[in-house]
Every structure is written in structure tokens, then in C-alpha cells.
Design a protein around this motif. Structure first.
Motif, PDB file in Angstrom:
ATOM      1  N   ALA A  84      -8.330  14.506   3.964  1.00 38.13           N
ATOM      2  CA  ALA A  84      -8.672  13.273   3.255  1.00 38.13           C
ATOM      3  C   ALA A  84      -9.131  13.565   1.830  1.00 38.13           C
ATOM      4  N   ARG A  85      -9.937  14.621   1.651  1.00 41.93           N
ATOM      5  CA  ARG A  85     -10.410  14.958   0.305  1.00 41.93           C
ATOM      6  C   ARG A  85      -9.244  15.315  -0.609  1.00 41.93           C
ATOM      7  N   ALA A  86      -8.225  15.971  -0.067  1.00 38.18           N
ATOM      8  CA  ALA A  86      -7.051  16.308  -0.875  1.00 38.18           C
ATOM      9  C   ALA A  86      -6.217  15.072  -1.190  1.00 38.18           C
ATOM     10  N   LEU A  87      -6.273  14.076  -0.310  1.00 40.01           N
ATOM     11  CA  LEU A  87      -5.437  12.893  -0.475  1.00 40.01           C
ATOM     12  C   LEU A  87      -6.074  11.830  -1.365  1.00 40.01           C
ATOM     13  N   VAL A  88      -7.387  11.846  -1.529  1.00 38.48           N
ATOM     14  CA  VAL A  88      -8.054  10.818  -2.344  1.00 38.48           C
ATOM     15  C   VAL A  88      -7.508  10.789  -3.776  1.00 38.48           C
ATOM     16  N   PRO A  89      -7.475  11.915  -4.507  1.00 36.90           N
ATOM     17  CA  PRO A  89      -6.907  11.845  -5.873  1.00 36.90           C
ATOM     18  C   PRO A  89      -5.411  11.539  -5.863  1.00 36.90           C
ATOM     19  N   ALA A  90      -4.702  12.002  -4.820  1.00 36.50           N
ATOM     20  CA  ALA A  90      -3.271  11.705  -4.729  1.00 36.50           C
ATOM     21  C   ALA A  90      -3.035  10.210  -4.527  1.00 36.50           C
ATOM     22  N   ALA A  91      -3.919   9.568  -3.750  1.00 34.96           N
ATOM     23  CA  ALA A  91      -3.801   8.119  -3.540  1.00 34.96           C
ATOM     24  C   ALA A  91      -4.003   7.373  -4.851  1.00 34.96           C
ATOM     25  N   PRO A 121       0.835  -1.210   0.000  1.00 32.11           N
ATOM     26  CA  PRO A 121       0.000   0.000   0.000  1.00 32.11           C
ATOM     27  C   PRO A 121       0.866   1.256   0.000  1.00 32.11           C
ATOM     28  N   THR A 122       0.443   2.266  -0.743  1.00 32.75           N
ATOM     29  CA  THR A 122       1.216   3.498  -0.785  1.00 32.75           C
ATOM     30  C   THR A 122       0.923   4.330   0.466  1.00 32.75           C
ATOM     31  N   ARG A 123       1.798   5.290   0.738  1.00 36.01           N
ATOM     32  CA  ARG A 123       1.639   6.122   1.928  1.00 36.01           C
ATOM     33  C   ARG A 123       0.384   6.984   1.862  1.00 36.01           C
ATOM     34  N   THR A 124       0.042   7.452   0.673  1.00 34.51           N
ATOM     35  CA  THR A 124      -1.166   8.272   0.579  1.00 34.51           C
ATOM     36  C   THR A 124      -2.418   7.410   0.748  1.00 34.51           C
ATOM     37  N   SER A 125      -2.374   6.168   0.267  1.00 39.40           N
ATOM     38  CA  SER A 125      -3.504   5.260   0.505  1.00 39.40           C
ATOM     39  C   SER A 125      -3.635   4.956   1.992  1.00 39.40           C
ATOM     40  N   GLY A 167       9.530  -3.532  -0.795  1.00 37.75           N
ATOM     41  CA  GLY A 167       8.804  -4.188  -1.873  1.00 37.75           C
ATOM     42  C   GLY A 167       8.461  -3.187  -2.952  1.00 37.75           C
ATOM     43  N   VAL A 168       7.509  -3.533  -3.795  1.00 39.09           N
ATOM     44  CA  VAL A 168       7.106  -2.664  -4.886  1.00 39.09           C
ATOM     45  C   VAL A 168       6.090  -1.650  -4.362  1.00 39.09           C
ATOM     46  N   GLY A 169       6.353  -0.378  -4.627  1.00 37.04           N
ATOM     47  CA  GLY A 169       5.466   0.677  -4.149  1.00 37.04           C
ATOM     48  C   GLY A 169       5.701   1.967  -4.892  1.00 37.04           C
ATOM     49  N   ASP A 170       5.191   3.047  -4.340  1.00 34.53           N
ATOM     50  CA  ASP A 170       5.331   4.375  -4.930  1.00 34.53           C
ATOM     51  C   ASP A 170       6.730   4.911  -4.620  1.00 34.53           C
ATOM     52  N   PRO A 171       7.545   5.229  -5.644  1.00 36.41           N
ATOM     53  CA  PRO A 171       8.901   5.721  -5.372  1.00 36.41           C
ATOM     54  C   PRO A 171       8.931   7.035  -4.587  1.00 36.41           C
ATOM     55  N   LEU A 172       7.832   7.791  -4.579  1.00 32.37           N
ATOM     56  CA  LEU A 172       7.806   9.020  -3.790  1.00 32.37           C
ATOM     57  C   LEU A 172       7.703   8.741  -2.292  1.00 32.37           C
ATOM     58  N   VAL A 204       2.357  13.871  -0.816  1.00 33.40           N
ATOM     59  CA  VAL A 204       2.666  12.570  -0.212  1.00 33.40           C
ATOM     60  C   VAL A 204       3.266  12.773   1.185  1.00 33.40           C
ATOM     61  N   THR A 205       4.094  13.805   1.345  1.00 32.96           N
ATOM     62  CA  THR A 205       4.661  14.101   2.665  1.00 32.96           C
ATOM     63  C   THR A 205       3.558  14.426   3.657  1.00 32.96           C
ATOM     64  N   ALA A 206       2.552  15.175   3.225  1.00 29.91           N
ATOM     65  CA  ALA A 206       1.405  15.460   4.094  1.00 29.91           C
ATOM     66  C   ALA A 206       0.688  14.176   4.486  1.00 29.91           C
ATOM     67  N   GLY A 207       0.573  13.235   3.538  1.00 30.18           N
ATOM     68  CA  GLY A 207      -0.051  11.958   3.844  1.00 30.18           C
ATOM     69  C   GLY A 207       0.707  11.186   4.915  1.00 30.18           C
TER      70      GLY A 207
END
Length: 427
Positions: free
Chosen positions: A294-301, A266-270, A337-342, A396-399
Motif C-alpha cells: 500500500a505504501r508503494a501504491l499511494v504515490p502511484a495512485a 477510479p484508477t486501478r492503483t486507487s 470511461g475516462v481513466g488512466d490509460p495504463l 500499476v500491474t502490481a496494483g
């Protein structure tokens, strides 16, 4: 739960900086109706019922750590004093848990019916973790020595440096010769994949600990100690220099070059979306601010799920062994493992922002802030080279900061509400 064994297995008591303990109740949770009885005033009757069944009498108990995932599961850890069979009370570490499936297997179940609903809670005593059968052996010197006889000579001195119930534990093992190793205890099924990750990263030149021995039946891995101090130690002691941006670039570039098996993590924003649900449940007065995040993070996820690379998964200053401005060691690759490089860039930055926000003096805040600014500027350039808008790094840092905001509640800090709000403000 088992009777008292031949020797005591104490965990260090978790206290806040002022030495106090808190005992905060859990919120109502329709999917986990028993959760409200696991912390706060309702917890002690449940503990008493379990202890009475095995010859113990509860004298006192305080919740000191809460792992809560709304609608899924909760584990609460207690510092307690218990009198066994009428003897003088002794200190114990007790755990209670419930999930959507009820009490975890391998625990002592306490069942009650409330409003025609069956509530089921599992209770266990340190070190008899239901998921980690090796734990009781690896915190008992003679049993640990028997298992590590091909690695270190006894008698052994053991120190528990980390324990997350039903997940993992880390024990520092000191031999009379001065040799130090670390034993990680985990679910037996996780041993093989962890050993394979270490071997692949070592082969690629990553400075991770060498595996000395492993047991995939009991569930433990023995690792060599990496010499040196962590960046966290250097930051706390204000010992400079700290690693240059190029040191992180080199480390993460080598990490991305390694192919690791397994499903995407799972990614950090998710993850942040789940954390925001937990924060809103325990601090409903902050729900408006949390919902905005959360609303700002949904599209980022959603965007984060489209990016893919090999990542450490929990990269921060306590995972990095440093020598001056160089990174010479990398710890705790359980989540690699495999994830978001950010995620790795953002986790480094978020933890530094956390340190900056909570530092004791203006001097410390200023020094950590300048270092974080330096890294953020460089990391933004690296993110751009990956073909991603550099502004995404801030999101992503905010997440990650949303996840860190759960920490004060998890460790039951008396000022958790204030600290949570400060971290959400930073996010």
C-alpha cells in the motif's frame, strides 16, 4: 423476500476445484457492526429469523461469495436448502447485506440491538434482487420471451452466466432457431449510459456487441452474440496462436480515440488501496506485507489520477474474442470511461500473471509467462510513447494483482489464504 414463484430459479452452485465449500466469518468492523453476523456461525440464526417471518424453515446454508468493502458495505451469498410451509426442502440462493446506512431498501430487514447499537441486515432470495427489478422476469422463460418477442422467437432456454448481487447479471438466451443473445440486467438508471457507450464504440469501429433492445424502466439490455471464442478459452485449451502485441495496440488506440461522457472512473492503483484494506482485515497476519504494498501504491495512485484517456476499465483475456492472432470482439464495457490509460495494459498483464501463477502444469506456466513477458515488453514501449516512465506499468500491474488477490476470499475458496498470499507475493 417473496414467496416461492411458479417456477424455481436456480443459480449454479459455486464450488472450489475440489468440490468443497467454505464458510469463513467476516472480521469485526466498527463501521459495520452487523457484518460479523453475515458469515460464519452467526449467519444461520439471522437467515432463520428472516425465513421464519415468511413461512420458510432453514435446513442448511453455506456462504459461497462475499463482497466486502471495509467500513462501507458487505453482501454475502449463500447456497441453502429451505422447507417452505412444511414442504420437502428445496435448494435456494439467499443473500444478506448491510451497509453504513443499514439494510438495503427492498430487502427483508432483520434488526437487533447489541450493546445499545441497532444492527440491521437485509435478506433477499434469488432472483428478487432489490436493485435489479428485471431479474426475476429475465430468468423466467415465458416472461423473458414476452419481453424479447421482437428480438428472438420462443420458447427460450435461459442460462445465468454471471450474477453479482445488487450490481448486474448476465443471462444467455437460446432460441429454437439456434439464435443466441445475451441479456444484461442492471439498475434501470444504468441502461441509458450503457446503450450510449455501445453506440459510440460501435460507431468508432470497436468490435463490441450490437444492442438489440433495451428497457430503462425495468433495467435490461439485450445484445447480439459475438461469434468466436475468448482468449481465456484459447489459453485454457493451449490453442495457439494468441493475439500479437500489435492487436492490443490497435484496439487500445481506437478505444482512446472515442470520447465517452461521465465522471472519471477510479484508477486501478486507487482501487488497490481499498483492496489492500480489505485484505488486511480478513488476513491480519499478512498486514505487514500488505502495508508495504500500500505504501508503494499511494504515490502511484496520485500519479494515476493525473493521466486521462478513454479506457475499457476491466480488460482481460475473458473480455477478448479472438481469431488466431487477431482480436475480433470486445466484451463487457460496463466500466468503459475516462481513466488512466495504463490501466488497460496493466489489467491484461495482471490477469495473465494470475493465470501463470495458478496454472496447473509447468508447461502452462511457462507458455503463459512467455506470452505475458512479450506483451509487457511491447506495452512498456507503448507507455513510453504516451510520455510515461515504462517502469510505472509494473507498479500499476502490481496494483491490479492486489485486487485479484481478493478473489479467492470473495469466492470462499477453502484455500483462499494460501492463494491470496501467492498473489500478494507476485504483486
Amino acid at each position: 423476500m417473496r414467496e416461492v414463484s411458479s417456477m424455481l430459479h436456480h443459480l449454479p452452485m459455486r464450488r472450489d476445484d475440489a468440490g468443497g465449500l467454505s464458510d469463513t466469518p467476516l472480521p469485526e468492523d466498527d463501521e459495520l457492526p452487523a457484518a460479523v453476523h453475515l458469515a460464519g456461525p452467526g449467519a444461520q440464526p439471522v437467515l432463520r429469523t428472516a425465513l421464519d417471518a415468511v413461512g420458510g424453515r432453514l435446513d442448511s446454508a453455506r456462504s459461497v461469495h462475499i463482497q466486502y468493502r471495509p467500513g462501507s458495505d458487505v453482501v454475502v451469498q449463500f447456497d441453502a436448502t429451505v422447507s417452505w410451509h412444511g414442504a420437502t426442502p428445496s435448494r435456494e440462493t439467499l443473500m444478506m447485506s448491510t451497509s453504513r446506512q443499514g439494510a438495503p431498501a427492498g430487502t427483508l430487514p432483520v434488526v437487533a440491538t447489541v450493546d445499545d447499537r441497532e444492527l440491521s441486515v437485509g435478506v433477499w432470495r434469488w432472483p428478487f434482487d432489490p436493485i435489479m427489478p428485471a431479474l426475476e422476469h429475465m430468468v423466467t422463460p415465458d416472461r423473458a420471451a414476452a419481453r424479447l418477442v421482437d428480438v428472438v422467437d420462443g420458447p427460450l432456454e435461459l442460462k445465468v452466466v454471471a450474477y453479482r448481487p445488487m450490481e448486474r447479471a448476465v443471462i444467455r438466451v437460446c432460441a429454437p432457431s439456434g439464435v443466441v443473445i445475451y441479456v444484461k440486467v442492471l439498475a434501470p438508471t444504468q441502461v441509458g449510459p450503457l446503450v450510449e457507450r455501445h453506440e459510440r464504440l460501435l460507431a468508432a469501429g470497436l468490435p463490441v456487441p450490437q444492442i438489440l433492445a433495451a428497457d430503462d424502466v425495468e433495467g435490461w439490455v439485450a445484445m447480439a452474440e459475438l461469434s468466436g471464442e475468448t482468449l481465456r478459452q484459447h489459453i485454457k485449451l493451449e490453442r495457439v496462436p494468441w493475439p500479437a502485441p500489435s492487436a492490443y495496440d490497435d484496439l487500445l488506440e481506437r478505444l482512446r480515440s472515442v470520447a465517452l461522457d461521465g465522471p472519471p472512473r477510479p484508477t486501478r492503483t486507487s482501487d488497490a488501496l481499498g483492496h489492500s484494506t480489505m485484505l488486511a482485515a480478513v488476513a491480519p497476519d499478512l498486514a505487514g506485507r500488505i502495508d508495504d504494498l500500500a505504501r508503494a501504491l499511494v504515490p502511484a495512485a496520485a500519479r494515476s489520477e493525473l493521466r486521462s484517456a478513454t479506457v475499457h476499465g476491466d480488460l482481460h483475456e475473458a473480455q477478448l474474442i479472438v481469431d488466431g492472432d487477431r482480436i475480433v470482439g470486445l466484451l463487457d464495457i460496463d466500466d468503459a470511461g475516462v481513466g488512466d490509460p495504463l490501466d488497460d495494459y496493466a489489467t491484461v498483464l495482471a490477469h495473465l500473471r494470475f493465470r501463470e501463477t495458478t496454472a496447473a502444469t509447468a508447461r502452462q506456466r511457462g507458455r503463459i509467462g512467455k506470452y505475458a513477458d512479450l506483451l509487457a515488453s511491447n506495452f512498456a514501449n507503448e507507455v513510453a510513447e504516451l510520455g510515461v516512465d515504462p517502469r510505472e506499468l509494473a507498479t500499476v500491474t502490481a496494483g491490479v494483482l492486489v485486487g485479484l488477490a481478493t478473489g479467492p476470499y470473495r469466492i470462499q475458496h477453502p484455500n483462499w489464504r494460501h492463494d491470496m498470499e501467492r498473489l500478494l507475493g507476485r504483486a
